[in-house]
Write a protein that holds these residues in place. Sequence first.
Motif, PDB file in Angstrom:
ATOM      1  N   ILE A   5     -21.320  24.821  -8.566  1.00 62.07           N
ATOM      2  CA  ILE A   5     -21.456  26.275  -8.638  1.00 62.07           C
ATOM      3  C   ILE A   5     -21.200  26.725 -10.076  1.00 62.07           C
ATOM      4  CG2 ILE A   5     -19.018  26.814  -8.148  1.00 62.07           C
ATOM      5  CD1 ILE A   5     -20.084  29.079  -6.315  1.00 62.07           C
ATOM      6  N   SER A   6     -21.986  27.678 -10.548  1.00 61.15           N
ATOM      7  CA  SER A   6     -21.850  28.154 -11.933  1.00 61.15           C
ATOM      8  C   SER A   6     -20.847  29.304 -12.000  1.00 61.15           C
ATOM      9  CB  SER A   6     -23.207  28.635 -12.463  1.00 61.15           C
ATOM     10  OG  SER A   6     -23.616  29.808 -11.766  1.00 61.15           O
ATOM     11  N   LEU A   7     -20.413  29.609 -13.211  1.00 62.51           N
ATOM     12  CA  LEU A   7     -19.478  30.717 -13.423  1.00 62.51           C
ATOM     13  C   LEU A   7     -20.074  32.046 -12.950  1.00 62.51           C
ATOM     14  CD1 LEU A   7     -16.834  31.881 -14.544  1.00 62.51           C
ATOM     15  CD2 LEU A   7     -17.847  31.831 -16.822  1.00 62.51           C
ATOM     16  N   PRO A   8     -21.327  32.376 -13.316  1.00 61.80           N
ATOM     17  CA  PRO A   8     -21.913  33.632 -12.813  1.00 61.80           C
ATOM     18  C   PRO A   8     -22.013  33.669 -11.287  1.00 61.80           C
ATOM     19  CG  PRO A   8     -23.167  32.809 -14.677  1.00 61.80           C
ATOM     20  CD  PRO A   8     -22.221  31.720 -14.299  1.00 61.80           C
ATOM     21  N   GLU A   9     -22.279  32.523 -10.669  1.00 62.92           N
ATOM     22  CA  GLU A   9     -22.368  32.484  -9.207  1.00 62.92           C
ATOM     23  C   GLU A   9     -21.018  32.756  -8.557  1.00 62.92           C
ATOM     24  OE1 GLU A   9     -26.091  29.345  -8.508  1.00 62.92           O
ATOM     25  OE2 GLU A   9     -24.034  28.587  -8.795  1.00 62.92           O
ATOM     26  N   VAL A  10     -19.947  32.239  -9.159  1.00 58.65           N
ATOM     27  CA  VAL A  10     -18.602  32.514  -8.634  1.00 58.65           C
ATOM     28  C   VAL A  10     -18.301  34.004  -8.753  1.00 58.65           C
ATOM     29  CG1 VAL A  10     -16.134  32.095  -8.896  1.00 58.65           C
ATOM     30  CG2 VAL A  10     -17.740  30.209  -9.179  1.00 58.65           C
ATOM     31  N   CYS A  11     -18.636  34.592  -9.905  1.00 61.51           N
ATOM     32  CA  CYS A  11     -18.416  36.029 -10.105  1.00 61.51           C
ATOM     33  C   CYS A  11     -19.175  36.848  -9.060  1.00 61.51           C
ATOM     34  CB  CYS A  11     -18.859  36.448 -11.508  1.00 61.51           C
ATOM     35  SG  CYS A  11     -17.778  35.860 -12.825  1.00 61.51           S
ATOM     36  N   GLN A  12     -20.384  36.418  -8.755  1.00 62.45           N
ATOM     37  CA  GLN A  12     -21.192  37.128  -7.763  1.00 62.45           C
ATOM     38  C   GLN A  12     -20.562  37.029  -6.373  1.00 62.45           C
ATOM     39  OE1 GLN A  12     -25.230  35.735  -7.446  1.00 62.45           O
ATOM     40  NE2 GLN A  12     -25.871  37.416  -6.135  1.00 62.45           N
ATOM     41  N   ILE A  13     -20.123  35.835  -5.999  1.00 61.99           N
ATOM     42  CA  ILE A  13     -19.513  35.628  -4.686  1.00 61.99           C
ATOM     43  C   ILE A  13     -18.239  36.444  -4.536  1.00 61.99           C
ATOM     44  CG2 ILE A  13     -18.315  33.924  -3.248  1.00 61.99           C
ATOM     45  CD1 ILE A  13     -20.353  31.856  -4.216  1.00 61.99           C
ATOM     46  N   LEU A  14     -17.417  36.490  -5.594  1.00 62.95           N
ATOM     47  CA  LEU A  14     -16.147  37.219  -5.542  1.00 62.95           C
ATOM     48  C   LEU A  14     -16.306  38.698  -5.894  1.00 62.95           C
ATOM     49  CD1 LEU A  14     -13.750  34.585  -7.179  1.00 62.95           C
ATOM     50  CD2 LEU A  14     -14.152  35.023  -4.749  1.00 62.95           C
ATOM     51  N   GLY A  15     -17.535  39.099  -6.231  1.00 67.47           N
ATOM     52  CA  GLY A  15     -17.799  40.503  -6.520  1.00 67.47           C
ATOM     53  C   GLY A  15     -17.219  41.002  -7.820  1.00 67.47           C
ATOM     54  N   ILE A  16     -17.003  40.088  -8.776  1.00 65.85           N
ATOM     55  CA  ILE A  16     -16.416  40.475 -10.068  1.00 65.85           C
ATOM     56  C   ILE A  16     -17.515  41.026 -10.977  1.00 65.85           C
ATOM     57  CG2 ILE A  16     -15.168  39.644 -12.092  1.00 65.85           C
ATOM     58  CD1 ILE A  16     -13.907  37.515 -10.286  1.00 65.85           C
ATOM     59  N   LYS A  17     -17.366  42.269 -11.398  1.00 64.81           N
ATOM     60  CA  LYS A  17     -18.417  42.974 -12.126  1.00 64.81           C
ATOM     61  C   LYS A  17     -18.138  43.044 -13.629  1.00 64.81           C
ATOM     62  CE  LYS A  17     -19.287  45.863  -8.055  1.00 64.81           C
ATOM     63  NZ  LYS A  17     -19.346  47.250  -7.524  1.00 64.81           N
ATOM     64  N   ASP A  18     -19.227  43.082 -14.397  1.00 66.23           N
ATOM     65  CA  ASP A  18     -19.108  43.147 -15.858  1.00 66.23           C
ATOM     66  C   ASP A  18     -18.386  44.415 -16.317  1.00 66.23           C
ATOM     67  OD1 ASP A  18     -20.395  40.736 -16.153  1.00 66.23           O
ATOM     68  OD2 ASP A  18     -22.376  41.623 -16.475  1.00 66.23           O
ATOM     69  N   GLU A  19     -18.589  45.505 -15.578  1.00 63.51           N
ATOM     70  CA  GLU A  19     -17.979  46.772 -16.008  1.00 63.51           C
ATOM     71  C   GLU A  19     -16.463  46.785 -15.845  1.00 63.51           C
ATOM     72  OE1 GLU A  19     -20.153  47.911 -12.044  1.00 63.51           O
ATOM     73  OE2 GLU A  19     -20.507  46.562 -13.736  1.00 63.51           O
ATOM     74  N   TRP A  20     -15.926  45.761 -15.176  1.00 66.01           N
ATOM     75  CA  TRP A  20     -14.470  45.660 -15.032  1.00 66.01           C
ATOM     76  C   TRP A  20     -13.814  45.023 -16.253  1.00 66.01           C
ATOM     77  CZ3 TRP A  20     -14.193  43.234  -9.432  1.00 66.01           C
ATOM     78  CH2 TRP A  20     -14.646  44.185  -8.506  1.00 66.01           C
ATOM     79  N   LYS A  21     -14.610  44.608 -17.206  1.00 67.96           N
ATOM     80  CA  LYS A  21     -14.068  43.934 -18.389  1.00 67.96           C
ATOM     81  C   LYS A  21     -12.961  44.771 -19.016  1.00 67.96           C
ATOM     82  CE  LYS A  21     -15.544  41.728 -22.691  1.00 67.96           C
ATOM     83  NZ  LYS A  21     -16.676  41.471 -23.618  1.00 67.96           N
ATOM     84  N   GLY A  22     -11.834  44.112 -19.292  1.00 67.04           N
ATOM     85  CA  GLY A  22     -10.672  44.816 -19.817  1.00 67.04           C
ATOM     86  C   GLY A  22      -9.681  45.173 -18.728  1.00 67.04           C
ATOM     87  N   ARG A  23     -10.141  45.086 -17.457  1.00 65.72           N
ATOM     88  CA  ARG A  23      -9.255  45.376 -16.327  1.00 65.72           C
ATOM     89  C   ARG A  23      -9.139  44.182 -15.381  1.00 65.72           C
ATOM     90  NH1 ARG A  23     -11.114  49.334 -12.951  1.00 65.72           N
ATOM     91  NH2 ARG A  23     -13.243  49.250 -13.749  1.00 65.72           N
ATOM     92  N   PHE A  24     -10.279  43.581 -15.065  1.00 65.08           N
ATOM     93  CA  PHE A  24     -10.289  42.414 -14.169  1.00 65.08           C
ATOM     94  C   PHE A  24     -11.515  41.582 -14.506  1.00 65.08           C
ATOM     95  CE2 PHE A  24     -10.956  39.973 -10.303  1.00 65.08           C
ATOM     96  CZ  PHE A  24      -9.665  39.664  -9.892  1.00 65.08           C
ATOM     97  N   ALA A  25     -11.303  40.270 -14.682  1.00 64.79           N
ATOM     98  CA  ALA A  25     -12.406  39.392 -15.054  1.00 64.79           C
ATOM     99  C   ALA A  25     -12.100  37.977 -14.582  1.00 64.79           C
ATOM    100  CB  ALA A  25     -12.610  39.415 -16.574  1.00 64.79           C
ATOM    101  N   LEU A  26     -13.076  37.101 -14.741  1.00 58.91           N
ATOM    102  CA  LEU A  26     -12.884  35.689 -14.392  1.00 58.91           C
ATOM    103  C   LEU A  26     -12.967  34.881 -15.691  1.00 58.91           C
ATOM    104  CD1 LEU A  26     -14.611  33.835 -11.413  1.00 58.91           C
ATOM    105  CD2 LEU A  26     -13.742  32.708 -13.449  1.00 58.91           C
ATOM    106  N   PRO A  27     -11.824  34.551 -16.297  1.00 57.80           N
ATOM    107  CA  PRO A  27     -11.823  33.789 -17.546  1.00 57.80           C
ATOM    108  C   PRO A  27     -12.404  32.385 -17.348  1.00 57.80           C
ATOM    109  CG  PRO A  27      -9.681  34.814 -17.163  1.00 57.80           C
ATOM    110  CD  PRO A  27     -10.461  34.942 -15.886  1.00 57.80           C
TER     111      PRO A  27
END
Length: 226
Positions: free
Chosen positions: A113-135
Amino acid sequence: MDSCDVERLNELLEQDVELREKIKEQVTDLDKKTRNMVGILNKIHSTLPESSFPGLLDSVRPILHSCQITCAAIAALIPPSQFWRWKEMWTNSLRTAIFSAALVEFLATGKLISLPEVCQILGIKDEWKGRFALPVEDYLHGLISLVNELSRLAVNAVTLGNFEAPIQISIFVKDLFAGFSMLNLKNDTLRRRFDSLKYDLKKIEEVVYDVSLRKLAPPPQGGRQI
């Protein structure tokens, strides 16, 4: 320090305590979900794939996708540009969620699984940058946990009579190990965990050697589902 300054400082401290408690509540929820997923996925070590693997994965996926709600709740609580101040509160739970997503993907497709795919599955959005992200570091920690689990699965699969699984796992882990070897890992903890992959790889190779020596499995055909 006058009384106004003291009062203001006390207000700020109380706000921090209140915020921490709210974050802790959501992190506890995320932790419960990840422990539930790990508990279900642990059954792969005593389950024949042709009988129950699809059912196990179907049980995990709804929990995995429900993590989107919790991640969104955490993101809503974190003030702008304060991600690094609070991230340690949920790092372990997030890494476990990444591991669960990676294991589900491997068991279902045999792929990484790729990093973008994990973000999609967990619902982590780009606009959350600075508040919540997947390092990236957390993603890599999740993949290392995946290899740790697969080395265990390689042994247990043979015990259950699944002689092809170790070969498929070996191909996957060797490819992943090669990718890690090309990374410039400056994080000490991450680098130490990467070094431990050598022992997992050795364990898997020993199982594959034994299976091949006994001619218990056909030649590898990569990309097949376990």
